[in-house]
Design an enzyme around this catalytic site. Structure first.
Site, PDB file in Angstrom:
ATOM      1  N   GLY A   1      16.421 -31.725 -26.483  1.00  0.00           N
ATOM      2  CA  GLY A   1      17.405 -31.816 -27.343  1.00  0.00           C
ATOM      3  C   GLY A   1      17.994 -33.052 -26.256  1.00  0.00           C
ATOM      4  CB  CYS A   2      21.161 -34.278 -26.834  1.00  0.00           C
ATOM      5  SG  CYS A   2      22.308 -34.962 -25.933  1.00  0.00           S
ATOM      6  CG  PHE A   3      19.505 -37.643 -22.398  1.00  0.00           C
ATOM      7  CD1 PHE A   3      20.317 -38.685 -22.470  1.00  0.00           C
ATOM      8  CD2 PHE A   3      18.134 -38.130 -22.622  1.00  0.00           C
ATOM      9  CE1 PHE A   3      20.462 -39.189 -23.211  1.00  0.00           C
ATOM     10  CE2 PHE A   3      17.930 -39.936 -22.373  1.00  0.00           C
ATOM     11  CZ  PHE A   3      18.705 -40.652 -22.807  1.00  0.00           C
TER      12      PHE A   3
END
Length: 180
Positions: A13-15
């Site tokens: 998902g969001c890094f």
């Protein structure tokens, strides 16, 4: 000691949310946020965000295998994703936010596949996390690197608002065993 360094690539998902989880591990030398898995060369955040490049937000971990094993990295990865969500991670939806493991050699592939099987036995829903060979990795723009440190308040608000920690608690609270 450059000869001892290995590389691991994960998408969760969001890094921003994955970078800090790995950077804190002893033996991890570097964690870079970026994009992988697609066909667009040198993609920008704006391009990847459209979901049309084939890339996912990912992190590339450089580590010393004498201090931290790939299996330990896999354990951290699994405990920081929702392996059952095929549409993204937490509040971030779209193909660019899918969870994935991108292996760099046959040993990583074997360990990744075995860990996915173990995770699959822990959940009633199928594991949607992808496992693919690593391809070109493109570092994200500078403002995305170490975002969890440089923008601590905004990062904490995003993570809380996204429901990431709440969902991780629901998924993993009764699954304390490691995936070794």
């Amino acid at each position: 000691m450059a000869d001892a360094e290995h590389t691991a690539t994960f998408a969760g998902g969001c890094f921003w949310c994955m970078q800090g989880e790995f950077a804190a591990l002893p033996g991890v030398n570097k964690v870079v946020s970026g994009y992988t898995g697609g066909t667009t060369q040198n993609p920008t955040y704006e391009q990847v965000s459209t979901g049309t490049t084939g890339h996912v937000e990912a992190i590339q971990v450089t580590y010393d295998p004498t201090k931290v094993t790939y299996q330990q990295l896999l354990d951290v990865f699994w405990h920081n994703v929702d392996p059952t969500d095929e549409y993204g991670q937490f509040c971030d939806k779209g193909s660019q936010y899918r969870a994935g493991i991108f292996y760099h050699d046959g040993e990583q592939q074997k360990l990744a596949e075995a860990s996915k099987t173990k995770v699959g036995a822990m959940f009633k829903q199928p594991v949607a996390t992808i496992i693919k060979p690593a391809t070109a990795f493109f570092p994200a723009e500078d403002y995305h690197q170490d975002y969890y440190i440089k923008n601590r308040t905004r990062y904490k608000m995003y993570r809380m608002g996204c429901g990431r920690d709440t969902r991780l608690g629901q998924l993993w609270h009764d699954k304390a065993e490691t995936l070794k």
